[in-house]
Design a protein around this motif. Structure first.
Motif, PDB file in Angstrom:
ATOM      1  N   PHE A  60      78.949 -54.393  51.461  1.00 46.78           N
ATOM      2  CA  PHE A  60      79.811 -53.426  50.756  1.00 46.78           C
ATOM      3  C   PHE A  60      80.835 -52.860  51.749  1.00 46.78           C
ATOM      4  N   SER A  61      81.690 -53.772  52.200  1.00 48.00           N
ATOM      5  CA  SER A  61      82.530 -53.405  53.341  1.00 48.00           C
ATOM      6  C   SER A  61      84.022 -53.550  53.038  1.00 48.00           C
ATOM      7  N   HIS A  62      84.355 -53.488  51.762  1.00 52.58           N
ATOM      8  CA  HIS A  62      85.769 -53.666  51.404  1.00 52.58           C
ATOM      9  C   HIS A  62      86.378 -52.345  50.924  1.00 52.58           C
ATOM     10  N   TYR A  63      87.683 -52.390  50.652  1.00 49.75           N
ATOM     11  CA  TYR A  63      88.335 -51.201  50.102  1.00 49.75           C
ATOM     12  C   TYR A  63      87.642 -50.792  48.802  1.00 49.75           C
ATOM     13  N   THR A  64      87.572 -49.495  48.583  1.00 49.68           N
ATOM     14  CA  THR A  64      87.059 -48.999  47.294  1.00 49.68           C
ATOM     15  C   THR A  64      88.250 -48.387  46.547  1.00 49.68           C
ATOM     16  N   PRO A  65      88.079 -47.993  45.297  1.00 50.19           N
ATOM     17  CA  PRO A  65      89.177 -47.263  44.638  1.00 50.19           C
ATOM     18  C   PRO A  65      89.526 -46.005  45.455  1.00 50.19           C
ATOM     19  N   GLY A  66      90.778 -45.616  45.447  1.00 51.85           N
ATOM     20  CA  GLY A  66      91.234 -44.449  46.223  1.00 51.85           C
ATOM     21  C   GLY A  66      90.410 -43.194  45.957  1.00 51.85           C
ATOM     22  N   PRO A  67      90.151 -42.846  44.680  1.00 50.74           N
ATOM     23  CA  PRO A  67      89.389 -41.613  44.420  1.00 50.74           C
ATOM     24  C   PRO A  67      87.892 -41.758  44.656  1.00 50.74           C
ATOM     25  N   GLY A  68      87.440 -42.940  45.083  1.00 49.81           N
ATOM     26  CA  GLY A  68      86.014 -43.140  45.334  1.00 49.81           C
ATOM     27  C   GLY A  68      85.391 -44.048  44.286  1.00 49.81           C
ATOM     28  N   ILE A  69      84.202 -44.602  44.583  1.00 56.78           N
ATOM     29  CA  ILE A  69      83.561 -45.511  43.622  1.00 56.78           C
ATOM     30  C   ILE A  69      83.105 -44.716  42.390  1.00 56.78           C
ATOM     31  N   MET A  70      83.234 -45.363  41.232  1.00 60.84           N
ATOM     32  CA  MET A  70      82.923 -44.673  39.971  1.00 60.84           C
ATOM     33  C   MET A  70      81.471 -44.215  39.925  1.00 60.84           C
ATOM     34  N   GLU A  71      80.576 -45.034  40.485  1.00 61.70           N
ATOM     35  CA  GLU A  71      79.149 -44.682  40.494  1.00 61.70           C
ATOM     36  C   GLU A  71      78.940 -43.302  41.157  1.00 61.70           C
ATOM     37  N   LEU A  72      79.660 -43.072  42.229  1.00 64.26           N
ATOM     38  CA  LEU A  72      79.529 -41.795  42.946  1.00 64.26           C
ATOM     39  C   LEU A  72      80.198 -40.662  42.176  1.00 64.26           C
ATOM     40  N   ARG A  73      81.387 -40.943  41.637  1.00 62.97           N
ATOM     41  CA  ARG A  73      82.076 -39.883  40.890  1.00 62.97           C
ATOM     42  C   ARG A  73      81.262 -39.455  39.668  1.00 62.97           C
ATOM     43  N   LYS A  74      80.608 -40.444  39.033  1.00 64.05           N
ATOM     44  CA  LYS A  74      79.792 -40.112  37.847  1.00 64.05           C
ATOM     45  C   LYS A  74      78.559 -39.300  38.253  1.00 64.05           C
ATOM     46  N   ALA A  75      77.929 -39.694  39.360  1.00 59.10           N
ATOM     47  CA  ALA A  75      76.752 -38.940  39.838  1.00 59.10           C
ATOM     48  C   ALA A  75      77.173 -37.510  40.191  1.00 59.10           C
TER      49      ALA A  75
END
Ligand code: PLP
Length: 389
Positions: A60-75
Motif C-alpha cells: 500500500f505504497s502509492h498515492y492516495t486520494p488527496g483528502p485521504g482514503i475513503m475507508e479512513l474518512r468514513k471511520a
C-alpha cells in the motif's frame, strides 16, 4: 548580496517556538528529567503497528486520494458523529491531514486574508502565531486566567471582536495551561460567533485527555456553529502517534474545498501507510486510550500536589491535556530565568510561561508525559532547588 532582504519576510520573521529552544538545549544534556516537550511517552498500541506492517507488506505504497482514503474518512465520520455530535460528509467535509498542524495551517490559510483579525488566547500555543504571521493576519489576544480555570471568558472575547474579526481559535483541552472550556463558556462564545458570522477554529487535539470533572464538548456541535466551525483532530496525542502525522480537518464543504487545495499543493496527501494504521486506531479496541488517560490522571496529581507542597510554587490541578501550568510569581523571577536555572541546577526541564505569550509570564509549563517515577524524582529535585532561591 542581502539574501534575507529578498525573501518573504513574513516567513523569515515568523517567530521560532520557545519550546523547541528549550528542547534542543536539553537534548544534549545528561541526567535531566524531561518535562518540556509535549509528547506522550507511551508506545503505539500493537494493533495499530500491525495494521501499518500489513499495509507495507500489501504494497500500500502509492498515492492516495488527496483528502485521504475513503475507508479512513468514513471511520472518522462515524467517530465524529457518535462521540462529538459532528455530522459531516466524509465525501466533501472530512479531510485527512498531515497531523493536526496540517489541518490548522490549511484551514487558516483558507479562512483568513492579510489584515484579518484572529482571536487567540494568551497564553497561547505559539504555532498559531507562526501560521498567522506567515498569512499576514493579526492575532488579537484574550488573556486566559488561572482564577477562571484558564477558560477563555465570553465577555472578554466579546470585547475584542471588531469588524475585522474573522476567526476565533478555541483550544480545549488547552496547551499550555491544561484548562478545559466549560459548557456554558463554549455556548456563550458560540452564540457570539453565530450572531456575527465569525468562524471558529476548534483545536481538539487533546479531546480524550480529560483529567478532571469538566467534560469535553465540540463547539461545532452547538446551534448555529456547524457551518462556521473547522474542528481539528489528531491521532498524535490519543494514540501516542506523534511521528505518524495523521490529523483531520472537519469543516463545511466550502471551507473543506479550500483547505483540500492547500493540502494538495503542500503535502499532496497524508502518508499512505499511516492512513491504514489510522483506520485500525479509530475502529479497533479503545482500552489503550482509557489506560493512558488513567495514567495521566495519576501523574497530574503527583506533579500538582508535589509543586503545591513546596509552598513557593502553586499549581491548580490540570483539567485536561498533559500539562501543569505552575504559578511561580511568589519567587519574583522571570520564568525564563527560573527554567534555565532549574535545568542547570536541578536537572529538570520545563518551558517558561513567557514562551506562550505575555500572560504566561509568572508561570512554568511542566509536561507530565513521563513516568510516575521520573515525575516523583522531578518533584524531589524541584523542592530542593526552590529552597535555594
Ligand atoms: N494543537 C495543539 C494545541 C498541540 O499541542 C499540538 C501538538 O503539540 C497540535 C495541535 C498538533 O499536533 P500534531 O500536528 O502532532 O497532530
Amino acid at each position: 548580496m542581502d539574501i534575507k532582504a529578498k525573501l518573504n519576510l513574513n516567513v523569515i520573521n515568523a517567530p521560532m517556538s520557545g519550546i523547541r529552544k528549550i528542547s534542543d538545549m536539553v537534548m544534549q544534556m545528561k541526567d535531566v528529567v524531561r518535562m518540556d516537550l509535549g509528547e506522550p511517552d507511551f508506545d503505539v498500541p500493537e494493533h495499530i503497528k500491525e495494521a501499518a506492517i500489513k499495509a507495507i507488506k500489501d504494497g500500500f505504497s502509492h498515492y492516495t486520494p488527496g483528502p485521504g482514503i475513503m475507508e479512513l474518512r468514513k471511520a472518522a465520520a462515524v467517530k465524529f458523529k457518535s462521540e462529538n455530535g459532528l455530522d459531516y460528509d466524509p465525501e466533501t467535509e472530512i479531510t485527512v491531514t498531515q497531523g493536526g498542524i496540517g489541518a490548522i495551517f490549511s484551514a487558516l490559510q483558507t479562512m483568513v486574508n492579510p489584515g484579518d483579525e484572529v482571536i487567540v488566547s494568551d497564553p497561547v500555543w505559539p504555532v498559531y502565531l507562526g501560521v498567522l504571521g506567515i498569512l499576514e493576519a493579526k492575532p488579537v489576544f484574550v488573556t486566559i486566567k488561572e482564577k477562571n480555570g484558564f477558560n477563555m471568558m465570553p465577555d472578554e472575547v466579546k470585547a475584542k471582536i471588531t469588524s475585522k474579526t474573522k476567526v476565533i481559535v478555541i483550544n480545549s483541552p488547552n496547551n499550555p495551561t491544561g484548562g478545559v472550556m466549560t459548557e456554558s463558556n463554549l455556548k456563550a462564545i458560540a452564540k457570539l460567533a453565530a450572531e456575527r458570522g465569525i468562524f471558529v477554529l476548534s483545536d481538539e487535539s487533546y479531546e480524550k485527555l480529560i483529567l478532571g470533572k469538566t467534560k469535553h464538548l465540540s463547539i461545532g456541535s452547538l446551534p448555529g456553529m456547524r457551518d462556521l466551525t473547522v474542528t481539528q483532530f489528531t491521532l498524535s496525542k490519543t494514540y501516542a502517534m506523534t511521528g505518524w502525522r495523521i490529523g483531520f480537518a472537519v469543516a463545511p464543504k466550502e471551507i473543506s474545498a479550500g483547505l483540500r487545495k492547500v493540502s494538495l499543493y503542500t503535502i499532496t496527501h497524508a502518508n499512505s501507510v499511516a492512513q491504514k494504521a489510522a483506520v485500525a486506531a479509530l475502529t479497533g479496541p479503545q482500552d489503550c486510550v482509557a489506560k493512558m488517560v488513567e495514567a495521566f490522571r495519576g501523574r497530574a496529581k503527583i506533579i500538582s500536589e508535589g509543586l503545591n507542597a513546596t509552598d513557593k510554587i502553586s499549581c491548580i490541578q490540570p483539567e485536561g491535556a498533559f500539562y501543569a501550568f505552575a504559578n511561580i510569581s511568589k519567587l519574583n523571577m522571570k520564568s525564563e530565568d527560573f527554567v534555565l536555572k532549574m535545568i542547570k541546577e536541578a536537572r529538570v526541564s520545563a518551558v517558561n510561561g513567557s514562551s506562550f505569550g505575555e500572560s504566561g509570564e509568572g508561570f512554568v509549563r511542566f509536561c507530565f508525559a513521563n513516568s510516575d517515577e521520573n515525575i516523583k524524582e522531578a518533584v524531589k529535585r524541584i523542592s530542593a532547588f526552590v529552597k535555594t532561591l
